[in-house]
Each structure stands twice: as structure tokens, then as C-alpha cells.
Design a protein around this motif. Structure first.
Motif, PDB file in Angstrom:
ATOM      1  N   GLU A 121     -27.065 -51.919  54.091  1.00  0.00           N
ATOM      2  CA  GLU A 121     -27.596 -51.768  52.731  1.00  0.00           C
ATOM      3  C   GLU A 121     -27.710 -50.303  52.325  1.00  0.00           C
ATOM      4  OE1 GLU A 121     -28.392 -54.081  50.380  1.00  0.00           O
ATOM      5  OE2 GLU A 121     -27.573 -55.610  51.709  1.00  0.00           O
ATOM      6  N   SER A 122     -27.787 -49.404  53.287  1.00  0.00           N
ATOM      7  CA  SER A 122     -27.972 -47.988  52.979  1.00  0.00           C
ATOM      8  C   SER A 122     -26.724 -47.329  52.390  1.00  0.00           C
ATOM      9  CB  SER A 122     -28.421 -47.237  54.233  1.00  0.00           C
ATOM     10  OG  SER A 122     -27.441 -47.358  55.245  1.00  0.00           O
ATOM     11  N   VAL A 123     -25.549 -47.983  52.459  1.00  0.00           N
ATOM     12  CA  VAL A 123     -24.304 -47.387  51.957  1.00  0.00           C
ATOM     13  C   VAL A 123     -24.209 -47.559  50.444  1.00  0.00           C
ATOM     14  CG1 VAL A 123     -21.784 -47.589  51.959  1.00  0.00           C
ATOM     15  CG2 VAL A 123     -23.045 -47.654  54.105  1.00  0.00           C
ATOM     16  N   ASN A 124     -23.859 -46.474  49.766  1.00  0.00           N
ATOM     17  CA  ASN A 124     -23.606 -46.506  48.324  1.00  0.00           C
ATOM     18  C   ASN A 124     -22.140 -46.881  48.131  1.00  0.00           C
ATOM     19  OD1 ASN A 124     -23.193 -46.065  45.631  1.00  0.00           O
ATOM     20  ND2 ASN A 124     -24.233 -44.085  45.573  1.00  0.00           N
ATOM     21  N   ASP A 125     -21.866 -48.162  47.939  1.00  0.00           N
ATOM     22  CA  ASP A 125     -20.480 -48.622  47.906  1.00  0.00           C
ATOM     23  C   ASP A 125     -19.724 -48.188  46.652  1.00  0.00           C
ATOM     24  OD1 ASP A 125     -21.735 -50.342  46.162  1.00  0.00           O
ATOM     25  OD2 ASP A 125     -21.200 -52.168  47.237  1.00  0.00           O
ATOM     26  N   GLU A 126     -20.404 -47.607  45.687  1.00  0.00           N
ATOM     27  CA  GLU A 126     -19.727 -47.082  44.487  1.00  0.00           C
ATOM     28  C   GLU A 126     -19.061 -45.734  44.751  1.00  0.00           C
ATOM     29  OE1 GLU A 126     -19.455 -48.708  41.537  1.00  0.00           O
ATOM     30  OE2 GLU A 126     -20.459 -50.399  42.514  1.00  0.00           O
ATOM     31  N   LYS A 127     -19.445 -45.053  45.819  1.00  0.00           N
ATOM     32  CA  LYS A 127     -18.943 -43.695  46.081  1.00  0.00           C
ATOM     33  C   LYS A 127     -18.104 -43.596  47.351  1.00  0.00           C
ATOM     34  CE  LYS A 127     -22.490 -41.355  43.473  1.00  0.00           C
ATOM     35  NZ  LYS A 127     -23.458 -40.265  43.449  1.00  0.00           N
ATOM     36  N   ILE A 128     -17.629 -44.718  47.871  1.00  0.00           N
ATOM     37  CA  ILE A 128     -16.790 -44.697  49.064  1.00  0.00           C
ATOM     38  C   ILE A 128     -15.441 -44.075  48.719  1.00  0.00           C
ATOM     39  CG2 ILE A 128     -15.566 -46.145  50.734  1.00  0.00           C
ATOM     40  CD1 ILE A 128     -17.880 -48.143  50.495  1.00  0.00           C
ATOM     41  N   ASN A 129     -14.929 -43.207  49.592  1.00  0.00           N
ATOM     42  CA  ASN A 129     -13.587 -42.662  49.372  1.00  0.00           C
ATOM     43  C   ASN A 129     -12.843 -42.581  50.694  1.00  0.00           C
ATOM     44  OD1 ASN A 129     -13.874 -39.952  50.548  1.00  0.00           O
ATOM     45  ND2 ASN A 129     -15.315 -39.612  48.875  1.00  0.00           N
ATOM     46  N   ALA A 130     -11.523 -42.513  50.578  1.00  0.00           N
ATOM     47  CA  ALA A 130     -10.673 -42.508  51.767  1.00  0.00           C
ATOM     48  C   ALA A 130      -9.590 -41.454  51.628  1.00  0.00           C
ATOM     49  CB  ALA A 130     -10.039 -43.883  51.959  1.00  0.00           C
ATOM     50  N   SER A 131      -9.151 -40.919  52.785  1.00  0.00           N
ATOM     51  CA  SER A 131      -8.038 -39.978  52.816  1.00  0.00           C
ATOM     52  C   SER A 131      -7.219 -40.264  54.070  1.00  0.00           C
ATOM     53  CB  SER A 131      -8.545 -38.531  52.815  1.00  0.00           C
ATOM     54  OG  SER A 131      -9.319 -38.278  53.962  1.00  0.00           O
ATOM     55  N   TYR A 132      -5.943 -39.894  54.015  1.00  0.00           N
ATOM     56  CA  TYR A 132      -5.048 -40.095  55.154  1.00  0.00           C
ATOM     57  C   TYR A 132      -4.283 -38.803  55.379  1.00  0.00           C
ATOM     58  CZ  TYR A 132      -1.381 -42.170  58.070  1.00  0.00           C
ATOM     59  OH  TYR A 132      -0.523 -42.469  59.087  1.00  0.00           O
ATOM     60  N   ASN A 133      -4.415 -38.236  56.588  1.00  0.00           N
ATOM     61  CA  ASN A 133      -3.772 -36.970  56.881  1.00  0.00           C
ATOM     62  C   ASN A 133      -3.385 -36.943  58.356  1.00  0.00           C
ATOM     63  OD1 ASN A 133      -2.831 -34.362  56.541  1.00  0.00           O
ATOM     64  ND2 ASN A 133      -4.840 -33.436  56.817  1.00  0.00           N
ATOM     65  N   GLU A 134      -2.115 -36.628  58.633  1.00  0.00           N
ATOM     66  CA  GLU A 134      -1.598 -36.481  59.993  1.00  0.00           C
ATOM     67  C   GLU A 134      -1.940 -37.668  60.893  1.00  0.00           C
ATOM     68  OE1 GLU A 134      -2.453 -32.667  61.668  1.00  0.00           O
ATOM     69  OE2 GLU A 134      -1.740 -31.599  59.893  1.00  0.00           O
ATOM     70  N   GLY A 135      -1.769 -38.886  60.361  1.00  0.00           N
ATOM     71  CA  GLY A 135      -1.954 -40.088  61.162  1.00  0.00           C
ATOM     72  C   GLY A 135      -3.374 -40.578  61.305  1.00  0.00           C
ATOM     73  N   ILE A 136      -4.320 -39.912  60.660  1.00  0.00           N
ATOM     74  CA  ILE A 136      -5.726 -40.312  60.749  1.00  0.00           C
ATOM     75  C   ILE A 136      -6.210 -40.753  59.372  1.00  0.00           C
ATOM     76  CG2 ILE A 136      -8.083 -39.606  61.320  1.00  0.00           C
ATOM     77  CD1 ILE A 136      -6.258 -39.549  63.739  1.00  0.00           C
ATOM     78  N   LEU A 137      -6.704 -41.992  59.303  1.00  0.00           N
ATOM     79  CA  LEU A 137      -7.331 -42.502  58.080  1.00  0.00           C
ATOM     80  C   LEU A 137      -8.823 -42.213  58.180  1.00  0.00           C
ATOM     81  CD1 LEU A 137      -7.145 -44.202  55.449  1.00  0.00           C
ATOM     82  CD2 LEU A 137      -7.642 -46.205  56.876  1.00  0.00           C
ATOM     83  N   ASN A 138      -9.359 -41.504  57.191  1.00  0.00           N
ATOM     84  CA  ASN A 138     -10.790 -41.171  57.142  1.00  0.00           C
ATOM     85  C   ASN A 138     -11.410 -41.878  55.956  1.00  0.00           C
ATOM     86  OD1 ASN A 138     -11.249 -39.021  59.239  1.00  0.00           O
ATOM     87  ND2 ASN A 138      -9.534 -38.142  58.129  1.00  0.00           N
ATOM     88  N   ILE A 139     -12.509 -42.566  56.195  1.00  0.00           N
ATOM     89  CA  ILE A 139     -13.233 -43.231  55.117  1.00  0.00           C
ATOM     90  C   ILE A 139     -14.665 -42.712  55.148  1.00  0.00           C
ATOM     91  CG2 ILE A 139     -13.991 -45.427  54.142  1.00  0.00           C
ATOM     92  CD1 ILE A 139     -11.589 -46.706  55.558  1.00  0.00           C
TER      93      ILE A 139
END
Length: 158
Positions: A121-139
Motif C-alpha cells: 500500500e505504501s507505493v504510489n502507483d501513479e508515479k512508477i517509472n521504468a528504464s532499460y539500459n545495457e540489459g538491465i530493466l530498472n523499475i
């Protein structure tokens, strides 16, 4: 980050009070179909994608999810959130045809995975973002303001 629940392929959370020594039919079928096939059925062409490992780190402001998935493009990922459940999936298809002399060799491959997590419940799901760089997916899963850890402070007695 013990707050995130890893949801099995069936999409249902396990009963925490169940007897862990008795395998369910679902687990039994998963074991049969998820075993590694012998090398007779594999080749250098169709290596597939195994279920990628995930690192999850918590800070006072956010949860960070790192997933090692080399060889993909940003457009290969599907990241969805539905009813506080985060789904990360991909699907790739590949075909090769080789013609030489009087024979034709045609191969195709398909690989996919899906990882699913229940968000706290503590996660603000409106502000989630993701990036992908050099084989690593970061969320990045930022926390709601009221859930962020406040720095300690001293209170004077009046």
C-alpha cells in the motif's frame, strides 16, 4: 523488501497456512512442464528466455526493482499495473530460413516470461517509472509521501 509478494504463474497467492509438504496439482504440473528439456530438443538457435532473476531494494523514498534481461529492446517489455499488482512480461519471436543446394533449413524460436508482484500500500502507483539500459530493466516504485521515512529529530521539552 518483504512487502512485495511474488505471485506464481497461476496468478493466485499461496495460502500462507497451507501444508508446504503436500504439493498441489498446479505445482506438480509446473514441475513437469518447467523442467529443462534434454539437449536433443535444444539448439544454439532457440535458447529462449529463462525466468529472469530480480533484485529488489528499499530506501526511505522508494523500492527499486532490477531485472537482468540482456538482448532485448525497450519495446519488447510490457509493464502493467492492475489493482496493485505489477506485471512485467516480454515475448519474442524469431525466424530463420537458409537455402543451399537442394535443401532448405527453416527454424523459428519463441521466448517469453512474466513476473508478477503484489505492491504494498505504501507505493504510489501513479508515479512508477521504468528504464532499460545495457540489459538491465530498472523499475522505480516511489513511496507515497505519508509512507516515506521521516528523518529523526529532537523535541525540546517546554
Amino acid at each position: 523488501m518483504s512487502n512485495l509478494e511474488n505471485v506464481p504463474k497461476s496468478g493466485r497467492l499461496a495460502n500462507r497456512n497451507s501444508n508446504h509438504n503436500v504439493p498441489s496439482v498446479s505445482n506438480w504440473l509446473d514441475d513437469i512442464f518447467n523442467r529443462n528439456l534434454s539437449s536433443v530438443f535444444t539448439s544454439d538457435f532457440n535458447t529462449g528466455i529463462s525466468l529472469p532473476k530480480v533484485n529488489i531494494r528499499e530506501t526511505s523514498d522508494a523500492f527499486m526493482v532490477e531485472m537482468a534481461v540482456p538482448g532485448l529492446k525497450k519495446s519488447d517489455f510490457n509493464i502493467d499495473i492492475d489493482n496493485r499488482v505489477l506485471s512485467i512480461s516480454t515475448e519474442t519471436k524469431e525466424e530463420h530460413e537458409q537455402k543451399e543446394g537442394n535443401y532448405t533449413r527453416r527454424e523459428f524460436g519463441y521466448a517469453s516470461f512474466k513476473r508478477v508482484f503484489s505492491l504494498p500500500e505504501s507505493v504510489n502507483d501513479e508515479k512508477i517509472n521504468a528504464s532499460y539500459n545495457e540489459g538491465i530493466l530498472n523499475i522505480l516504485l516511489p513511496k507515497r509521501e505519508e509512507a516515506k521515512q521521516k528523518p529523526s529529530r529532537s523535541i525540546e521539552v517546554a
